[in-house]
Design a protein around this motif. Structure first.
Motif, PDB file in Angstrom:
ATOM      1  N   THR A 206      48.565  -5.911 -50.779  1.00 12.33           N
ATOM      2  CA  THR A 206      48.913  -6.418 -52.213  1.00 12.33           C
ATOM      3  C   THR A 206      49.670  -5.022 -52.799  1.00 12.33           C
ATOM      4  OG1 THR A 206      46.526  -7.551 -52.287  1.00 12.33           O
ATOM      5  CG2 THR A 206      47.731  -6.836 -54.270  1.00 12.33           C
ATOM      6  N   ILE A 207      50.703  -5.615 -53.416  1.00 12.83           N
ATOM      7  CA  ILE A 207      51.742  -4.585 -54.205  1.00 12.83           C
ATOM      8  C   ILE A 207      51.619  -4.826 -55.373  1.00 12.83           C
ATOM      9  CG2 ILE A 207      54.120  -3.985 -54.381  1.00 12.83           C
ATOM     10  CD1 ILE A 207      54.620  -4.638 -51.219  1.00 12.83           C
ATOM     11  N   ASN A 208      51.365  -3.622 -56.221  1.00 10.98           N
ATOM     12  CA  ASN A 208      51.225  -3.590 -57.532  1.00 10.98           C
ATOM     13  C   ASN A 208      52.270  -2.778 -58.201  1.00 10.98           C
ATOM     14  OD1 ASN A 208      48.366  -4.923 -58.167  1.00 10.98           O
ATOM     15  ND2 ASN A 208      47.762  -3.378 -56.510  1.00 10.98           N
ATOM     16  N   HIS A 209      53.273  -3.529 -58.824  1.00  9.39           N
ATOM     17  CA  HIS A 209      54.253  -2.886 -59.596  1.00  9.39           C
ATOM     18  C   HIS A 209      54.176  -2.200 -60.874  1.00  9.39           C
ATOM     19  CE1 HIS A 209      58.739  -2.828 -61.151  1.00  9.39           C
ATOM     20  NE2 HIS A 209      58.548  -1.763 -60.827  1.00  9.39           N
ATOM     21  N   ILE A 210      53.905  -0.886 -61.005  1.00  9.47           N
ATOM     22  CA  ILE A 210      53.623  -0.302 -62.479  1.00  9.47           C
ATOM     23  C   ILE A 210      55.059  -0.210 -63.045  1.00  9.47           C
ATOM     24  CG2 ILE A 210      52.841   1.673 -63.742  1.00  9.47           C
ATOM     25  CD1 ILE A 210      51.589   2.536 -61.011  1.00  9.47           C
ATOM     26  N   SER A 211      55.070  -1.273 -64.176  1.00 13.43           N
ATOM     27  CA  SER A 211      56.258  -1.313 -64.927  1.00 13.43           C
ATOM     28  C   SER A 211      56.334  -1.048 -66.434  1.00 13.43           C
ATOM     29  CB  SER A 211      56.903  -3.007 -64.936  1.00 13.43           C
ATOM     30  OG  SER A 211      55.956  -4.025 -65.241  1.00 13.43           O
ATOM     31  N   SER A 212      54.934  -0.718 -66.842  1.00 13.00           N
ATOM     32  CA  SER A 212      54.915  -0.314 -68.489  1.00 13.00           C
ATOM     33  C   SER A 212      53.920   0.683 -68.447  1.00 13.00           C
ATOM     34  CB  SER A 212      54.495  -1.549 -68.947  1.00 13.00           C
ATOM     35  OG  SER A 212      53.104  -1.859 -68.817  1.00 13.00           O
ATOM     36  N   LYS A 213      53.875   1.130 -69.610  1.00 11.22           N
ATOM     37  CA  LYS A 213      52.659   2.457 -69.934  1.00 11.22           C
ATOM     38  C   LYS A 213      51.379   1.702 -69.802  1.00 11.22           C
ATOM     39  CE  LYS A 213      51.100   5.151 -73.903  1.00 11.22           C
ATOM     40  NZ  LYS A 213      51.492   5.730 -75.236  1.00 11.22           N
ATOM     41  N   ALA A 214      51.215   0.511 -70.222  1.00  7.59           N
ATOM     42  CA  ALA A 214      49.996  -0.151 -70.176  1.00  7.59           C
ATOM     43  C   ALA A 214      49.594  -0.352 -68.800  1.00  7.59           C
ATOM     44  CB  ALA A 214      50.112  -1.426 -70.677  1.00  7.59           C
ATOM     45  N   ASP A 215      50.562  -0.543 -67.646  1.00  5.15           N
ATOM     46  CA  ASP A 215      50.033  -0.811 -66.409  1.00  5.15           C
ATOM     47  C   ASP A 215      49.810   0.720 -65.964  1.00  5.15           C
ATOM     48  OD1 ASP A 215      50.832  -3.390 -66.439  1.00  5.15           O
ATOM     49  OD2 ASP A 215      53.060  -2.852 -65.556  1.00  5.15           O
ATOM     50  N   GLY A 216      50.249   1.631 -66.166  1.00  6.32           N
ATOM     51  CA  GLY A 216      50.137   3.213 -65.594  1.00  6.32           C
ATOM     52  C   GLY A 216      48.520   3.537 -66.384  1.00  6.32           C
ATOM     53  N   GLN A 217      48.344   3.105 -67.502  1.00  9.82           N
ATOM     54  CA  GLN A 217      47.025   3.625 -67.939  1.00  9.82           C
ATOM     55  C   GLN A 217      45.905   2.645 -67.521  1.00  9.82           C
ATOM     56  OE1 GLN A 217      47.508   4.433 -72.089  1.00  9.82           O
ATOM     57  NE2 GLN A 217      48.476   6.332 -71.885  1.00  9.82           N
ATOM     58  N   LYS A 218      46.391   1.757 -66.536  1.00  5.77           N
ATOM     59  CA  LYS A 218      45.252   0.974 -66.030  1.00  5.77           C
ATOM     60  C   LYS A 218      44.747   1.551 -64.592  1.00  5.77           C
ATOM     61  CE  LYS A 218      46.295  -3.189 -68.619  1.00  5.77           C
ATOM     62  NZ  LYS A 218      46.580  -4.668 -68.388  1.00  5.77           N
ATOM     63  N   MET A 219      45.596   2.706 -64.143  1.00  2.00           N
ATOM     64  CA  MET A 219      45.598   2.987 -62.834  1.00  2.00           C
ATOM     65  C   MET A 219      43.934   3.476 -62.343  1.00  2.00           C
ATOM     66  SD  MET A 219      47.975   2.711 -60.845  1.00  2.00           S
ATOM     67  CE  MET A 219      48.048   3.991 -59.495  1.00  2.00           C
ATOM     68  N   PRO A 220      43.742   3.340 -61.569  1.00  2.00           N
ATOM     69  CA  PRO A 220      42.098   3.840 -60.831  1.00  2.00           C
ATOM     70  C   PRO A 220      42.269   5.178 -60.542  1.00  2.00           C
ATOM     71  CG  PRO A 220      43.084   2.816 -59.109  1.00  2.00           C
ATOM     72  CD  PRO A 220      44.063   2.481 -60.219  1.00  2.00           C
ATOM     73  N   ILE A 221      43.463   5.764 -60.411  1.00  2.28           N
ATOM     74  CA  ILE A 221      43.733   7.237 -60.403  1.00  2.28           C
ATOM     75  C   ILE A 221      44.660   7.810 -61.184  1.00  2.28           C
ATOM     76  CG2 ILE A 221      43.086   7.317 -57.747  1.00  2.28           C
ATOM     77  CD1 ILE A 221      45.994   7.044 -56.829  1.00  2.28           C
ATOM     78  N   PRO A 222      44.712   8.980 -61.389  1.00  2.00           N
ATOM     79  CA  PRO A 222      45.785   9.640 -62.486  1.00  2.00           C
ATOM     80  C   PRO A 222      47.192   9.834 -61.890  1.00  2.00           C
ATOM     81  CG  PRO A 222      44.325  11.373 -61.829  1.00  2.00           C
ATOM     82  CD  PRO A 222      43.866  10.101 -61.120  1.00  2.00           C
ATOM     83  N   TRP A 223      47.714   8.730 -61.188  1.00  2.00           N
ATOM     84  CA  TRP A 223      49.052   9.064 -60.325  1.00  2.00           C
ATOM     85  C   TRP A 223      49.665   7.787 -60.496  1.00  2.00           C
ATOM     86  CZ3 TRP A 223      51.249  13.417 -59.347  1.00  2.00           C
ATOM     87  CH2 TRP A 223      52.312  13.450 -58.361  1.00  2.00           C
ATOM     88  N   ILE A 224      51.124   7.717 -60.887  1.00  2.00           N
ATOM     89  CA  ILE A 224      51.862   6.411 -60.893  1.00  2.00           C
ATOM     90  C   ILE A 224      52.887   6.333 -60.186  1.00  2.00           C
ATOM     91  CG2 ILE A 224      50.921   6.205 -63.370  1.00  2.00           C
ATOM     92  CD1 ILE A 224      53.857   6.814 -64.233  1.00  2.00           C
ATOM     93  N   ILE A 225      53.352   7.283 -59.406  1.00  2.00           N
ATOM     94  CA  ILE A 225      54.634   7.402 -58.722  1.00  2.00           C
ATOM     95  C   ILE A 225      54.434   6.561 -57.522  1.00  2.00           C
ATOM     96  CG2 ILE A 225      56.325   8.761 -57.128  1.00  2.00           C
ATOM     97  CD1 ILE A 225      55.701  11.109 -58.982  1.00  2.00           C
ATOM     98  N   ASN A 226      53.488   6.773 -56.576  1.00  2.00           N
ATOM     99  CA  ASN A 226      53.447   5.808 -55.440  1.00  2.00           C
ATOM    100  C   ASN A 226      52.035   6.179 -54.785  1.00  2.00           C
ATOM    101  OD1 ASN A 226      54.669   4.313 -53.060  1.00  2.00           O
ATOM    102  ND2 ASN A 226      53.742   5.832 -52.148  1.00  2.00           N
ATOM    103  N   SER A 227      51.152   5.108 -54.553  1.00  2.00           N
ATOM    104  CA  SER A 227      49.899   5.577 -53.970  1.00  2.00           C
ATOM    105  C   SER A 227      49.484   4.220 -52.917  1.00  2.00           C
ATOM    106  CB  SER A 227      48.758   5.854 -54.907  1.00  2.00           C
ATOM    107  OG  SER A 227      48.551   4.574 -55.823  1.00  2.00           O
ATOM    108  N   VAL A 228      48.790   4.592 -51.893  1.00  2.00           N
ATOM    109  CA  VAL A 228      48.650   3.459 -50.842  1.00  2.00           C
ATOM    110  C   VAL A 228      46.979   3.735 -50.752  1.00  2.00           C
ATOM    111  CG1 VAL A 228      48.944   2.538 -48.496  1.00  2.00           C
ATOM    112  CG2 VAL A 228      50.872   3.135 -49.972  1.00  2.00           C
ATOM    113  N   PHE A 229      46.324   2.614 -50.656  1.00  2.00           N
ATOM    114  CA  PHE A 229      44.950   2.354 -50.328  1.00  2.00           C
ATOM    115  C   PHE A 229      44.515   1.602 -49.223  1.00  2.00           C
ATOM    116  CE2 PHE A 229      45.366   3.493 -54.772  1.00  2.00           C
ATOM    117  CZ  PHE A 229      44.078   4.409 -54.970  1.00  2.00           C
ATOM    118  N   TYR A 230      43.482   1.616 -48.556  1.00  2.00           N
ATOM    119  CA  TYR A 230      42.937   0.974 -47.294  1.00  2.00           C
ATOM    120  C   TYR A 230      41.694   0.510 -47.496  1.00  2.00           C
ATOM    121  CZ  TYR A 230      42.364  -1.106 -42.767  1.00  2.00           C
ATOM    122  OH  TYR A 230      41.639  -1.943 -41.725  1.00  2.00           O
ATOM    123  N   LYS A 231      41.282  -0.748 -47.795  1.00  2.00           N
ATOM    124  CA  LYS A 231      40.038  -1.260 -48.139  1.00  2.00           C
ATOM    125  C   LYS A 231      39.521  -0.327 -49.313  1.00  2.00           C
ATOM    126  CE  LYS A 231      38.831  -3.006 -43.298  1.00  2.00           C
ATOM    127  NZ  LYS A 231      38.005  -2.870 -42.271  1.00  2.00           N
TER     128      LYS A 231
END
Length: 249
Positions: A206-231
């Motif tokens: 699943t790929i989530n493109h952060i394309s707005s301030k609102a998207d960034g502020q919904k992040m589960p971690i305080p980082w918007i550049i690039n992050s990868v999770f497994y399970k």
């Protein structure tokens, strides 16, 4: 060496330091420039030492920052990079002083930056921040630190939003990636390299493109550049994540 400020007028004629000669990331490079053009109108700053290399700092008032932070009247450092032959010559301090100068001229109360417990790729070096007078003002799992410095001693430091302190993502199936066009590398390494890896390993992606301030502020971690999770667990903030994923799968 002089510091050059990028603007809507000169950005097409100036390089933005990252991915200068990486043809694979040409689309991402242009998308970063397009993103900057939009964000300049919101007070975003891109300052670089006028050389052909990665010697730059990006910062923005917290009111316009895409990071999941809560606070007011502070400047937020987004990306800060001095590499290769330009290290060890005072360039980092010079760029930071420019950020401090701009912040004071705008009447801001201080500066904050998301970093870590140690030096990690694509993050500002916490040792440098500490040496320059920054202190840890908030934390989030698994290793994020909000570093800050005040220009107004009476001001209250910003905080990381509680929603960005889970350290995990809600999607527990397969690989989940988040990325924004704040970096020219993310588009290629997420949408092509990571997608090819997931297909090869037959793992849901699943790929989530952060394309707005609102998207960034919904992040589960305080980082918007690039992050990868497994399970649901954070694997890496790097672009080349295959080796990190292979250790877990």
């Amino acid at each position: 060496m002089e510091i050059l400020k990028l603007t809507e007028k000169n950005i097409q004629d100036e390089h933005i330091c990252c991915a200068i000669s990486d043809k694979k990331c040409a689309d991402g490079y242009q998308k970063k420039k397009d993103w900057l053009k939009t964000e300049f109108k919101n007070g975003y700053n891109f300052q670089k030492v006028d050389v052909r290399g990665k010697v730059f700092i990006e910062y923005v008032p917290i009111e316009s920052s895409w990071l999941p932070l809560v606070g007011k009247n502070f400047m937020v450092i987004n990306c800060f990079w001095v590499s290769g032959q330009f290290k060890g010559h005072g360039n980092g301090k010079k760029l930071l002083q420019q950020c401090i100068k701009d912040s004071k001229e705008k009447g801001m109360d201080g500066i904050v930056a998301i970093s870590s417990d140690k030096k990690r790729p694509f993050m500002t070096d916490p040792k440098f921040l500490k040496y320059q007078g920054f202190e840890i003002v908030d934390e989030a799992p698994p290793f994020f630190k909000l570093w800050g410095i005040k220009t107004n001693p009476k001001a209250e430091f910003p905080k990381i939003m509680e929603s960005a302190k889970s350290g995990t993502c809600p999607d527990k199936k397969g690989i989940t990636a988040y990325y924004s066009n704040t970096c020219p590398f993310t588009d290629y390494y997420t949408n092509q390299v990571l997608r090819e890896y997931a297909e090869k390993k037959n793992i849901p992606l699943t790929i989530n493109h952060i394309s707005s301030k609102a998207d960034g502020q919904k992040m589960p971690i305080p980082w918007i550049i690039n992050s990868v999770f497994y399970k649901g667990e954070l694997v890496s903030l790097e672009m080349k994540v295959e080796r990190h994923l292979d250790k877990l799968i």
